[in-house]
Structures are given as C-alpha cells and as structure tokens.
Design an enzyme around this catalytic site. Structure first.
Site, PDB file in Angstrom:
ATOM      1  CB  SER A   1      -0.966  -0.028   1.191  1.00 49.19           C
ATOM      2  OG  SER A   1      -1.928   0.990   1.105  1.00 49.19           O
TER       3      SER A   1
ATOM      4  CB  SER B   1      -6.748   5.092   6.594  1.00 53.33           C
ATOM      5  OG  SER B   1      -7.449   3.926   6.223  1.00 53.33           O
TER       6      SER B   1
END
Length: 553
Positions: free
Chosen positions: A151, A397
């Site tokens: 990520s 997030s």
C-alpha cells in the site's frame, strides 16, 4: 509526533533506498519465524515487511502462496486466481515468486497482459472487480485474487494480500490459517513447497494474460456519472504518486472524453520524486499534506485534483477552495451526496469504522439512513457490500467503496478511482466542489476537529492495549464532559475493537495498536474546538499510559 524539518520537501540522496541491496536481501536473507518480527503476520491489509529486516523475503512469499494454493483446494476454489502487483521495488520479485509457486500447484493464474514485461501494474480495486464479475457467471469455478503491495508504505517495504471469492480483503479466520500454515512451511525448511523455475512457469498454459485496464475502465460508468463530468468540462489534475493506476488514467480520459491531466508520469521504485512525509520518510500517503505537497502546490490549475496510493485503494482530494481535504470530511460529503443522488434502497446501511468522524453519524441521522459502526479494517464491510445491504463502506484512512448506480455490488475492496472521480461528479452535478459541500454540511451539523497521534509500543504493550475493556477505564469524564460509553466491541457487529473507544456528547477517542507497525494510535475528535481536541488526546494518552503501568510495563 513532531514534524520532521524536511517534511513536504524533496527527498534527499540519503533518503533514497538501495534497490539492488533490497532485492538481493529478498532472495538471500533467511527469516527466523520463531521471532515475532520475522514471521508471517497478516494485519488488516495482509502481510507487510522489509527484506533488509527479514520480514518480507522470498521464503515468506513462497510459503504464503503455497498456503493459499492449499487453502484453495481445501475450499473448492478451482477458478482463476487474478494476480496483481504495484510499483514497489519488492513487488516485482515477489510477483515472480508467486507465479512460480502458484503455477506449480496447478493454479490458473491471470495477469495484466503486459505484467511480464516490467510494467503491467494492477490496482487493488481492479482485482476485486475482476473477481466479482467472474463469479457472477461462474459459480462452479469461482475466482480469487492476490495483490503484491504494501500500500502506501515506504519504498523499502513489500506486501501481499489475499482476496477470496467475495472479492474483498480476507477475513481473520482465513488469514490466520494462511499465516499459521506459511510459518509451519518455513519452520519445516520449505520441504512442502511446490515451485517451478520461473521461465517454465511463465510459459505454462496455466498462465493467462488479459486486458485488465480495458475491462475495468469500460465499466466505470456503471458506478460514476461520467457523462455529467464530461458535459460540465471539469478539469481534473491527477498525481498517481508513481502507483499502479498510472496507466489507467489516460484510458479513462479517452474512453469518456474527460479533461484529465496526469501531472506526474514517473514510475520509480525508489519513489525519489516524492516529498518527504511528516516523519521525514518517503511514504506515498495520499491523505498526508506533506506527501501530497506537489499536487497541493498546483491546486489552482484544476477544478479538482486527486491523488492515490501505490495500489490505488486510497484517495486524496484537493480543491482550489480548501486544499487537501481531511479524509473524514470527504467521506461525510461522499455519503451525503450519494444518499441524495442515487436511487438506492432506503434500508441500505452506511458503513463506517469506529475511528471515522462522528460527522458521518450526524449525516446518517439527518437523512434517516441506518448506520453501522465496525472495527478498523475494510474487511468488515465486505459482506455488506457483497450482498448490497451496505450502500457505502468507508474508513478514516481515506479508503472507501460504494454500490454501482443501479444498486448492485461494484467492489468489495477500497477503490481509489471511484472516490476520486466522485469528487468530479459532485462538482459537475451540484456546482460545489467537495470542500464547499463540506462547509455547508458542517454549518448545519457541526464543525468537527479531528486528530490522530502515534507512539512507539512494544509487543507486550500492544497486547495490553488490545485486551482493554470498559472495566479498565475508571475515569468518569473526558475533557470536562461526562463519559457516556466505553466500547471494547463495535456497535455495528459486536466485533472486538482491539482496543477501546471512549465517547462523550462533544467528542471521543479511540486507542488501538497498529497491526503492521510497532506503534499504537490514538484517534480523537471534538465538536467544540481544537483546544478541546488536544485535551481529549492528552487525557487519552494518560489513560493508555496508566494501563501500561498497571500491567507492569
């Protein structure tokens, strides 16, 4: 955590990684899985680590892929496995290792058609969409997927995550089996690994190449009103942050005749073009104003500017009027807009993580829509998105997904593309950019002040924090307000939080350990002002410290 003096500034030579050394370490370093820091461990987004720290090496990947191949057989998953990779340096060797093991185990592996030529990157939401569309018409041979990505983590890291046939992140029961089996395989000296030489594997009839880009892009108008964006002539600045979706944007622009300008076309696995993040590290976090400094600097050149992390499951929204939006503010805007501009069932739930803004709660209440608050991790939204009982699932997030325009499932994993394009749709349809839309919401529902702090935590301290319950909180008030709730389980599904959340009328905080790093996090929000928010954070830190002290740590 103090802000690094070089945060938001260009990376220096000493900030850059040695890619040759990193890849050598991937193949040559041997992990000791009796050590917690070197074993296979699945957090909320798969297994992550660094080759130089012996936490992401070839042994990890081939053992994980062998465990997944065995899991597939045990669970009658006989369809294709869609395999993707992002642009991190360790993703390329891990991708090759995965192919060698999966093909040796008789798995039909499907990759992007140019994935073997040094490019062919595939975003996380594309893998999810491929799984879902395949399984709609192939119930006898269902598909699953793997994405090689850490990520937004720094360039030195690698990662791998598994999406079973529902198309979303694997739930805890599955990942626990995979990590246990993988660690057993490594401990036993890899004797159970089936692995072909790479060249033999890529020449196998079991390896299939497909046009993932065209397949995904051609379906985007099922979820976003692309015609409205084109008709309004919205100018969109895009910074892929060197990530896996970089080759998708030009195709999207051409297909739907959109005014898209990719402002950064560089793909460099050292990510040396990135401004440094708040801690002075290179990190492709599209929710960070420091990492997004380059796009923010040119915000006035476009109607909407967007950025994504390397696997494109997160989004960052920049407007001329407000700069980089707080992810929580944009989630509230996206939810309000979708619930008032889509003809979805009124029984569909709004899904949020328990550390997302309470502004979302107020939006849901205003619109009389059911709200479901779940623990941290997108996996908690998968089932609801899969059966369309959730209209939207989002986390603090900057990750979210939502239903297609007709109310059917789009993805069961986070999709940074559609959240980015939704910002342009909102402007095209309402005439207000998302920040202007947010200001109107806040004027009606209250102005939230949101913060997050991190602190170093040992493994023992993280265990103590995970096990906290309401009985461990003796305080009766928080920042001058009466404590109304102390939660150790999420209201939406009664699943354990892995920490605690303390709630008052005017604010809240949640404390929980990171699943992938040696830190704990405190999330907090106030609907009074920033001074009140800081009081909440200080008292939250004191409560956590007291819990550690009580445990003798």
């Amino acid at each position: 955590m103090s802000i690094h003096p070089f945060a938001g500034k260009p990376a220096r030579p000493e900030d850059r990684i040695n890619i040759g050394q990193l890849v050598s370490d991937y193949f040559l370093q041997t992990p000791n899985v009796s050590l917690a820091t070197e074993k296979v461990t699945f957090g909320t987004s798969g297994h992550r680590g660094s080759a130089s720290k012996r936490s992401f090496n070839e042994h990890h990947i081939i053992a994980i892929c062998q465990a997944i191949a065995e899991f597939r057989r045990e669970n009658n998953i006989f369809g294709p496995l869609f395999l993707g990779k992002d642009t991190h340096a360790l993703s390329e060797p891990a991708f090759a290792s995965a192919i060698s093991v999966l093909i040796a185990n008789g798995v039909n592996v499907v990759v992007q058609n140019d994935a073997l030529s040094g490019r062919g990157f595939t975003p996380t939401p594309v893998i999810s969409r491929l799984i879902i569309t395949h399984n709609k018409t192939n119930a006898d041979k269902v598909a699953d997927g793997l994405i090689i990505t850490p990520s937004h983590n720094p360039p030195s890291d690698g990662g791998i995550k598994y999406n079973p046939p529902h198309g979303g992140p694997a739930e805890g029961g599955i990942t626990k089996k995979i990590e246990q089996r993988a660690n057993e395989i490594i401990t036993a000296g890899l004797v159970d690994i089936k692995k072909l030489p790479y060249q033999e594997a890529v020449n196998s009839a079991l390896l299939t190449k497909e046009d993932f880009i065209g397949d995904y892009v051609n379906q985007l108008d099922q979820v976003i009103d692309m015609q409205a964006i084109a008709k309004a002539g919205i100018s969109i600045g895009v910074d892929p942050l060197g990530g896996s979706g970089i080759d998708y944007w030009p195709v999207i622009a051409e297909k739907y005749q959109l005014n898209i300008n990719v402002v950064n076309e560089v793909v460099d696995s050292s990510f040396a073009f990135m401004p440094l993040d708040k801690d002075g590290k290179i990190r492709m976090d599209c929710s960070s104003k420091y990492a997004m400094a380059g796009l923010i600097a040119i915000k006035d050149d476009f109607d909407i500017s967007v950025g994504n992390d390397p696997d494109f499951d997160r989004h960052g929204i920049v407007t001329p009027s407000g700069g980089l939006m707080n992810p929580n503010h944009y989630l509230a805007v996206a939810i309000h807009y979708l619930m008032t501009h889509r003809d979805w069932s009124e029984t569909c739930k709004i899904g949020k993580t328990l550390v997302s803004s309470s502004l979302i709660d107020r939006v849901a209440k205003q619109l009389s829509r059911p709200l479901s608050e779940v623990p941290v991790g997108f996996k908690w939204f998968v089932e609801g998105l899969a059966d369309a009982s959730y209209a939207f699932g989002g986390e603090e997030s900057a990750g979210a997904s939502f239903l297609a325009r007709d109310g059917s499932t789009w993805t069961t994993d986070k999709d940074g593309f559609i959240l980015a394009l939704l910002a342009a749709e909102i402007l095209a349809v309402t005439g207000k950019d998302p920040y202007q839309y947010y200001l109107e919401l806040a004027k009606t529902l209250g102005q939230p002040c949101y913060g997050r702090v991190e602190a170093v935590a040992s493994l023992e301290q993280k265990r103590v924090l995970t096990a906290l319950s309401s009985a461990d909180v003796s305080a009766k008030s928080l920042a001058g307000d009466k404590i109304l709730q102390v939660l150790s389980h999420a209201p939406g599904n009664n699943a354990a939080i892995g920490g605690i959340k303390v709630v008052t009328d005017n604010g809240w905080f949640a404390a929980r350990p990171s699943g992938t790093e040696e830190i704990y996090k405190i999330y907090a929000e106030s609907f009074i002002d920033d001074e009140h928010l800081q009081s909440i954070i200080i008292e939250a830190q004191a409560m956590v410290s007291a819990a550690f002290k009580a445990a003798g740590l």
